[in-house]
Design a protein around this motif. Structure first.
Motif, PDB file in Angstrom:
ATOM      1  N   GLU A   4       0.839  -1.209   0.000  1.00  0.00           N
ATOM      2  CA  GLU A   4       0.000   0.000   0.000  1.00  0.00           C
ATOM      3  C   GLU A   4       0.873   1.259   0.000  1.00  0.00           C
ATOM      4  OE1 GLU A   4      -2.900   2.358   3.031  1.00  0.00           O
ATOM      5  OE2 GLU A   4      -3.102   0.183   3.018  1.00  0.00           O
ATOM      6  N   GLU A   5       1.954   1.240   0.817  1.00  0.00           N
ATOM      7  CA  GLU A   5       2.859   2.381   0.878  1.00  0.00           C
ATOM      8  C   GLU A   5       3.550   2.595  -0.469  1.00  0.00           C
ATOM      9  OE1 GLU A   5       7.001   3.615   3.040  1.00  0.00           O
ATOM     10  OE2 GLU A   5       5.631   2.356   4.192  1.00  0.00           O
ATOM     11  N   VAL A   6       4.000   1.530  -1.080  1.00  0.00           N
ATOM     12  CA  VAL A   6       4.658   1.612  -2.386  1.00  0.00           C
ATOM     13  C   VAL A   6       3.682   2.153  -3.426  1.00  0.00           C
ATOM     14  CG1 VAL A   6       5.730   0.289  -4.245  1.00  0.00           C
ATOM     15  CG2 VAL A   6       6.312  -0.215  -1.866  1.00  0.00           C
ATOM     16  N   ASP A   7       2.457   1.641  -3.408  1.00  0.00           N
ATOM     17  CA  ASP A   7       1.443   2.086  -4.373  1.00  0.00           C
ATOM     18  C   ASP A   7       1.149   3.576  -4.216  1.00  0.00           C
ATOM     19  OD1 ASP A   7       1.278  -0.476  -5.360  1.00  0.00           O
ATOM     20  OD2 ASP A   7      -0.560  -0.983  -4.244  1.00  0.00           O
ATOM     21  N   ILE A   8       1.011   4.031  -2.976  1.00  0.00           N
ATOM     22  CA  ILE A   8       0.722   5.452  -2.731  1.00  0.00           C
ATOM     23  C   ILE A   8       1.853   6.316  -3.294  1.00  0.00           C
ATOM     24  CG2 ILE A   8       0.552   7.220  -0.904  1.00  0.00           C
ATOM     25  CD1 ILE A   8      -2.001   5.663  -1.237  1.00  0.00           C
ATOM     26  N   ILE A   9       3.091   5.956  -3.033  1.00  0.00           N
ATOM     27  CA  ILE A   9       4.237   6.747  -3.499  1.00  0.00           C
ATOM     28  C   ILE A   9       4.321   6.721  -5.028  1.00  0.00           C
ATOM     29  CG2 ILE A   9       6.773   6.927  -3.451  1.00  0.00           C
ATOM     30  CD1 ILE A   9       5.291   7.898  -0.902  1.00  0.00           C
ATOM     31  N   LEU A  10       4.081   5.555  -5.637  1.00  0.00           N
ATOM     32  CA  LEU A  10       4.117   5.478  -7.105  1.00  0.00           C
ATOM     33  C   LEU A  10       3.008   6.322  -7.729  1.00  0.00           C
ATOM     34  CD1 LEU A  10       4.898   1.672  -7.681  1.00  0.00           C
ATOM     35  CD2 LEU A  10       6.423   3.636  -8.070  1.00  0.00           C
ATOM     36  N   GLU A  11       1.807   6.228  -7.160  1.00  0.00           N
ATOM     37  CA  GLU A  11       0.681   7.033  -7.663  1.00  0.00           C
ATOM     38  C   GLU A  11       0.956   8.522  -7.463  1.00  0.00           C
ATOM     39  OE1 GLU A  11      -2.912   5.644  -5.806  1.00  0.00           O
ATOM     40  OE2 GLU A  11      -2.603   3.588  -6.525  1.00  0.00           O
ATOM     41  N   PHE A  12       1.496   8.847  -6.303  1.00  0.00           N
ATOM     42  CA  PHE A  12       1.825  10.243  -6.014  1.00  0.00           C
ATOM     43  C   PHE A  12       2.861  10.771  -7.007  1.00  0.00           C
ATOM     44  CE2 PHE A  12       4.508  13.262  -3.449  1.00  0.00           C
ATOM     45  CZ  PHE A  12       3.610  14.313  -3.450  1.00  0.00           C
ATOM     46  N   ALA A  13       3.880   9.995  -7.293  1.00  0.00           N
ATOM     47  CA  ALA A  13       4.924  10.391  -8.235  1.00  0.00           C
ATOM     48  C   ALA A  13       4.356  10.608  -9.635  1.00  0.00           C
ATOM     49  CB  ALA A  13       6.034   9.334  -8.272  1.00  0.00           C
ATOM     50  N   GLY A  15       1.469  11.844 -10.150  1.00  0.00           N
ATOM     51  CA  GLY A  15       0.600  13.009 -10.105  1.00  0.00           C
ATOM     52  C   GLY A  15      -0.843  12.705  -9.759  1.00  0.00           C
ATOM     53  N   GLU A  16      -1.090  11.562  -9.150  1.00  0.00           N
ATOM     54  CA  GLU A  16      -2.449  11.186  -8.759  1.00  0.00           C
ATOM     55  C   GLU A  16      -2.870  12.019  -7.543  1.00  0.00           C
ATOM     56  OE1 GLU A  16      -4.492   8.883 -10.177  1.00  0.00           O
ATOM     57  OE2 GLU A  16      -3.027   8.410 -11.745  1.00  0.00           O
ATOM     58  N   GLU A  17      -3.926  12.802  -7.720  1.00  0.00           N
ATOM     59  CA  GLU A  17      -4.395  13.662  -6.630  1.00  0.00           C
ATOM     60  C   GLU A  17      -4.919  12.852  -5.447  1.00  0.00           C
ATOM     61  OE1 GLU A  17      -6.908  16.940  -7.806  1.00  0.00           O
ATOM     62  OE2 GLU A  17      -5.737  17.219  -9.635  1.00  0.00           O
ATOM     63  N   LYS A  18      -5.479  11.680  -5.717  1.00  0.00           N
ATOM     64  CA  LYS A  18      -5.998  10.837  -4.641  1.00  0.00           C
ATOM     65  C   LYS A  18      -4.848  10.410  -3.711  1.00  0.00           C
ATOM     66  CE  LYS A  18      -8.434   6.512  -3.784  1.00  0.00           C
ATOM     67  NZ  LYS A  18      -8.908   5.271  -4.358  1.00  0.00           N
ATOM     68  N   ALA A  19      -3.715  10.066  -4.277  1.00  0.00           N
ATOM     69  CA  ALA A  19      -2.546   9.681  -3.483  1.00  0.00           C
ATOM     70  C   ALA A  19      -2.032  10.876  -2.675  1.00  0.00           C
ATOM     71  CB  ALA A  19      -1.442   9.142  -4.379  1.00  0.00           C
ATOM     72  N   TRP A  57       4.378  18.549  -3.555  1.00  0.00           N
ATOM     73  CA  TRP A  57       3.762  18.231  -4.847  1.00  0.00           C
ATOM     74  C   TRP A  57       4.728  18.533  -5.997  1.00  0.00           C
ATOM     75  CZ3 TRP A  57      -0.079  15.484  -6.719  1.00  0.00           C
ATOM     76  CH2 TRP A  57      -0.481  15.680  -8.034  1.00  0.00           C
ATOM     77  N   GLU A  58       5.430  19.667  -5.876  1.00  0.00           N
ATOM     78  CA  GLU A  58       6.366  20.054  -6.933  1.00  0.00           C
ATOM     79  C   GLU A  58       7.555  19.098  -7.039  1.00  0.00           C
ATOM     80  OE1 GLU A  58       7.218  24.103  -5.856  1.00  0.00           O
ATOM     81  OE2 GLU A  58       5.375  24.855  -6.789  1.00  0.00           O
ATOM     82  N   LYS A  59       7.881  18.414  -5.958  1.00  0.00           N
ATOM     83  CA  LYS A  59       9.019  17.481  -5.957  1.00  0.00           C
ATOM     84  C   LYS A  59       8.562  16.018  -5.926  1.00  0.00           C
ATOM     85  CE  LYS A  59      12.247  20.529  -3.598  1.00  0.00           C
ATOM     86  NZ  LYS A  59      13.472  20.465  -4.365  1.00  0.00           N
ATOM     87  N   ARG A  60       7.318  15.754  -6.264  1.00  0.00           N
ATOM     88  CA  ARG A  60       6.729  14.420  -6.097  1.00  0.00           C
ATOM     89  C   ARG A  60       7.494  13.318  -6.820  1.00  0.00           C
ATOM     90  NH1 ARG A  60       3.644  17.446  -9.316  1.00  0.00           N
ATOM     91  NH2 ARG A  60       3.223  16.697 -11.432  1.00  0.00           N
ATOM     92  N   ARG A  64      10.823   8.007  -3.316  1.00  0.00           N
ATOM     93  CA  ARG A  64      10.668   6.574  -3.586  1.00  0.00           C
ATOM     94  C   ARG A  64      10.014   5.843  -2.409  1.00  0.00           C
ATOM     95  NH1 ARG A  64      10.705   8.223  -7.796  1.00  0.00           N
ATOM     96  NH2 ARG A  64      12.460   8.444  -9.172  1.00  0.00           N
ATOM     97  N   VAL A  65      10.114   6.445  -1.217  1.00  0.00           N
ATOM     98  CA  VAL A  65       9.527   5.817  -0.022  1.00  0.00           C
ATOM     99  C   VAL A  65       8.777   6.877   0.778  1.00  0.00           C
ATOM    100  CG1 VAL A  65      11.232   3.956   0.170  1.00  0.00           C
ATOM    101  CG2 VAL A  65      11.640   6.117   1.325  1.00  0.00           C
ATOM    102  N   GLU A  66       7.790   6.389   1.512  1.00  0.00           N
ATOM    103  CA  GLU A  66       6.944   7.314   2.263  1.00  0.00           C
ATOM    104  C   GLU A  66       7.698   8.004   3.394  1.00  0.00           C
ATOM    105  OE1 GLU A  66       2.601   7.433   4.437  1.00  0.00           O
ATOM    106  OE2 GLU A  66       3.047   5.796   3.052  1.00  0.00           O
ATOM    107  N   ASN A  67       8.658   7.308   3.996  1.00  0.00           N
ATOM    108  CA  ASN A  67       9.439   7.937   5.059  1.00  0.00           C
ATOM    109  C   ASN A  67      10.196   9.172   4.554  1.00  0.00           C
ATOM    110  OD1 ASN A  67       8.631   6.381   7.208  1.00  0.00           O
ATOM    111  ND2 ASN A  67      10.313   4.906   6.994  1.00  0.00           N
ATOM    112  N   ALA A  68      10.617   9.163   3.311  1.00  0.00           N
ATOM    113  CA  ALA A  68      11.289  10.322   2.720  1.00  0.00           C
ATOM    114  C   ALA A  68      10.303  11.493   2.592  1.00  0.00           C
ATOM    115  CB  ALA A  68      11.883   9.965   1.359  1.00  0.00           C
ATOM    116  N   VAL A  69       9.049  11.186   2.238  1.00  0.00           N
ATOM    117  CA  VAL A  69       8.009  12.215   2.144  1.00  0.00           C
ATOM    118  C   VAL A  69       7.793  12.837   3.517  1.00  0.00           C
ATOM    119  CG1 VAL A  69       5.540  12.592   1.757  1.00  0.00           C
ATOM    120  CG2 VAL A  69       6.850  11.196   0.151  1.00  0.00           C
ATOM    121  N   LYS A  70       7.665  11.977   4.502  1.00  0.00           N
ATOM    122  CA  LYS A  70       7.427  12.424   5.876  1.00  0.00           C
ATOM    123  C   LYS A  70       8.585  13.311   6.361  1.00  0.00           C
ATOM    124  CE  LYS A  70       6.356  10.304  10.363  1.00  0.00           C
ATOM    125  NZ  LYS A  70       6.185   9.011  11.035  1.00  0.00           N
ATOM    126  N   ALA A  71       9.796  12.848   6.167  1.00  0.00           N
ATOM    127  CA  ALA A  71      10.977  13.606   6.595  1.00  0.00           C
ATOM    128  C   ALA A  71      11.043  14.952   5.876  1.00  0.00           C
ATOM    129  CB  ALA A  71      12.245  12.797   6.326  1.00  0.00           C
TER     130      ALA A  71
END
Length: 185
Positions: A4-13, A15-19, A57-60, A64-71
């Motif tokens: 699920e975490e991998v899918d969210i990051i891939l979708e986010f990368a 440009g999926e607004e839902k992610a 969003w600009e750096k989406r 590659r991992v959600e922990n990087a997003v969080k940090a």
């Protein structure tokens, strides 16, 4: 790391607004609380969060991992809060300086007047003959008539004459300026 975490990051990368919304919902409350440790104004905190998520969003594509997003989000929020605090400190110091100087317009005009008077004095001083100028400068530096005479290898009467000539010339040239200054004050 779960699928699920991998899918969210891939979708986010991609440009999926839902992610993006999922990531926002996961971190916004904690980031709001974190920012409140630095800043007390709720509206400012909301602006900081909005800026952080826009930057995310600009750096989406870089994550590659959600922990990087969080940090990244925590780092951006902290950075923006500290910048805001620094900016407020500069504003406060500037405000204190203005209050200490008194009325800003009056202080500004005083500074202009002082600069103009200095320029006039310097101009008149530069009009003196080299000998008068040197004797007068040494006298202003605290040298006695005897010291000036000895240093320049001239008589004490010559020192007095140069100083008297300089005083007379400057007084004559500056009498209009002195009249204006008395009128202004």
């Amino acid at each position: 790391m779960g699928n699920e975490e991998v899918d969210i990051i891939l979708e986010f990368a991609r440009g999926e607004e839902k992610a993006f919304r999922v990531l926002y919902d996961r971190y916004a409350v904690a980031l709001r609380y974190f920012a409140a440790k630095y800043v007390s104004d709720e509206n400012v905190i909301e602006d900081i969060l909005q800026d952080a998520f826009v930057a995310l969003w600009e750096k989406r594509t870089e994550f590659r991992v959600e922990n990087a997003v969080k940090a990244y989000l925590y780092k951006v929020v902290r950075h923006d809060c500290l910048n805001l605090i620094r900016h407020k400190q500069v504003e406060n110091k500037y405000a204190e300086k203005i209050l200490q100087e008194g009325d800003e317009a009056e202080s500004f005009l005083d500074q202009i007047l002082e600069s103009e008077i200095f320029q006039v004095l310097l101009t008149v001083f530069d009009e003196l003959s080299p000998a008068c100028k040197e004797v007068y400068r040494m006298s202003l530096n605290g040298d006695s008539h005897e010291e000036i005479a000895r240093k320049l290898n001239i008589s004490i009467n010559t020192v007095k004459k140069h100083k008297n000539n300089a005083n007379h010339y400057m007084k004559e040239r500056l009498k209009n300026v002195l009249s204006i200054l008395l009128w202004i004050s």
